[in-house]
Design an enzyme around this catalytic site. Sequence first.
Site, PDB file in Angstrom:
ATOM      1  N   ASP A 112       0.863  -5.421   8.027  1.00  0.00           N
ATOM      2  CA  ASP A 112      -0.220  -4.289   7.809  1.00  0.00           C
ATOM      3  C   ASP A 112      -1.469  -5.158   7.624  1.00  0.00           C
ATOM      4  OD1 ASP A 112      -2.053  -2.539   7.148  1.00  0.00           O
ATOM      5  OD2 ASP A 112      -0.723  -1.207   5.954  1.00  0.00           O
TER       6      ASP A 112
ATOM      7  N   TYR B 201     -11.550   1.347  10.014  1.00  0.00           N
ATOM      8  CA  TYR B 201     -12.544   1.956   9.132  1.00  0.00           C
ATOM      9  C   TYR B 201     -12.687   0.980   8.073  1.00  0.00           C
ATOM     10  CZ  TYR B 201      -9.005   4.247   6.576  1.00  0.00           C
ATOM     11  OH  TYR B 201      -7.587   4.724   5.915  1.00  0.00           O
ATOM     12  N   LYS B 202     -12.101  -0.171   7.891  1.00  0.00           N
ATOM     13  CA  LYS B 202     -12.845  -1.161   6.752  1.00  0.00           C
ATOM     14  C   LYS B 202     -13.651  -2.264   7.049  1.00  0.00           C
ATOM     15  CE  LYS B 202      -8.665   0.678   4.051  1.00  0.00           C
ATOM     16  NZ  LYS B 202      -7.112   0.235   4.056  1.00  0.00           N
TER      17      LYS B 202
ATOM     18  N   ARG C  72     -12.463  -3.379  -7.951  1.00  0.00           N
ATOM     19  CA  ARG C  72     -12.131  -4.163  -6.775  1.00  0.00           C
ATOM     20  C   ARG C  72     -13.727  -4.345  -6.236  1.00  0.00           C
ATOM     21  NH1 ARG C  72      -8.362  -2.203  -2.058  1.00  0.00           N
ATOM     22  NH2 ARG C  72     -10.087  -0.616  -1.827  1.00  0.00           N
TER      23      ARG C  72
ATOM     24  N   PHE D  93       0.902  -1.220   0.180  1.00  0.00           N
ATOM     25  CA  PHE D  93      -0.235   0.105  -0.161  1.00  0.00           C
ATOM     26  C   PHE D  93       0.754   1.395  -0.039  1.00  0.00           C
ATOM     27  CE2 PHE D  93      -2.856   2.873   2.028  1.00  0.00           C
ATOM     28  CZ  PHE D  93      -4.185   2.532   1.212  1.00  0.00           C
TER      29      PHE D  93
HETATM   30  C1  LIG Z   1      -6.358   1.440   4.172  1.00  0.00           C
HETATM   31  C2  LIG Z   1      -4.862   1.171   4.354  1.00  0.00           C
HETATM   32  C3  LIG Z   1      -3.957   1.891   4.989  1.00  0.00           C
HETATM   33  C4  LIG Z   1      -4.764   3.348   5.625  1.00  0.00           C
HETATM   34  O1  LIG Z   1      -3.944   3.923   6.405  1.00  0.00           O
HETATM   35  P1  LIG Z   1      -4.254   5.696   6.812  1.00  0.00           P
HETATM   36  O2  LIG Z   1      -3.319   5.896   7.943  1.00  0.00           O
HETATM   37  O3  LIG Z   1      -5.860   5.140   7.650  1.00  0.00           O
HETATM   38  O4  LIG Z   1      -4.696   6.392   5.883  1.00  0.00           O
HETATM   39  C5  LIG Z   1      -2.726   1.552   5.434  1.00  0.00           C
HETATM   40  N1  LIG Z   1      -2.459   0.511   4.884  1.00  0.00           N
HETATM   41  C6  LIG Z   1      -3.122  -0.252   4.208  1.00  0.00           C
HETATM   42  C7  LIG Z   1      -2.558  -1.667   3.664  1.00  0.00           C
HETATM   43  C8  LIG Z   1      -4.439  -0.022   3.760  1.00  0.00           C
HETATM   44  O5  LIG Z   1      -5.296  -0.879   3.277  1.00  0.00           O
END
Ligand SMILES: *Cc1c(COP(=O)(O)O)cnc(C)c1O
Length: 393
Positions: free
Chosen positions: A197, A222-223, A369, A120
């Site tokens: 992560d 939040y996911k 997706r 990411f």
């Molecule tokens: C959604 C997501 C993030 C989000 O990071 P934020 O700090 O909340 O913006 C980080 N890493 C992965 C792999 C994600 O899918």
Amino acid sequence: MNALDDGDVLARYRDLFVQSPDVRAYLDGNSLGRPLIASLERVQTFLAEQWGGRLIRGWDEGWMDLPTTLGDELGRVALGAAPGQVAIGDSTTVLIYKLVRAALAARPGRTEIVIDRDNFPTDRYIVEGIAADRGLTIRWIDTDIASGVTPALVDAAVGPNTAVALFSSVAYRSGFLAEIEEITSLVRDAGALTIWDLSHSVGSVPTPLDEWGVDLAVGCGYKYLNGGPGAPAFIYVRSSLQGSLRQPIQGWLGSRTPFEMGQGYQAHPSIRSFLSGTPPVVGMLPMHDMIALIGSVGIEAVRAKSVALTRYAIELVDAYLPSARLSSPRDPHRRGGHVTIDHPRCAEIMPELWKQGIIPDFRRPDGIRLGLSPLSTSFAEVEVGVLAIRELL
Ligand SMILES: *Cc1c(COP(=O)(O)O)cnc(C)c1O
């Protein structure tokens, strides 16, 4: 109507979520989960009675401990983590920064950070910034965009100079589910620490962190945890590592005695030392309800529905979208909770899909997706979504 929904023992849980009348298929719960109806009341009651009623006294009545009390609950229901190892606070981005820096400090003399190019963006950018700051080398792993990081690729990348490796449990694009236990152990054999992560697995794919011997992890609130836009993230630090790791943002609320206002920082002797400032109490409220729901359904049952949903999506793609390429693993053991299909016209049809109330998301270069949040998504929605994509392609 879809016969698979009739046979779904978890179907009734969909009614617990706030419905959106203009949405025919919500296929992006992996980016932003739907709110639970229970959260509407929880937030309102908190504002009226706790914040409004207790005012500053609320800090002595549980607010201050929320990062760890809710963290322990999350650890128990979704992460296979014994109490005292999970805390909630900050964003995923900031927590990754803290853990990478803490891991580097715990491996003095080692000069390399290992990460893959399809990780990411925030994970890669944090590592780039730290490497530039500290004069370290990044060892990039090139992965196939349709799969992800494998033990063989990691084995070839780690060595005596590796301090830390940072990977995603589920690749944000392909949905590839990494072999977390095996990779962690490979990296440990090289003398380094692994940070996972878990943003795209927490709440959807069971990850028994204690059992797998995971060192360090972060993940998004939040996911699949339905905490709402910008909800705080969580951090996991294995208890045996807590005494030897120091994170770089030394704030008063990570200190041993914040309210003595004393001279000189002394880290709190617990997972609290990974926190920095005042806990985001209001931001944590909706997550309570989703964590409780996952706890009552059971994470294994959530995963079973997730696998059934993604399998169905793949069957429909095979049947109706022969010109698209499936960019997600067919093997359910290597697949997380979403499915990505590639077609050169994906970007072009997105606005029309959204206009029709079909809400997947687009990921570069040319993927749609389908994120299938197990407790809030029906099989009928998957069907409606894939058929709409067929029409437009
Ligand atoms: C959604 C997501 C993030 C989000 O990071 P934020 O700090 O909340 O913006 C980080 N890493 C992965 C792999 C994600 O899918």
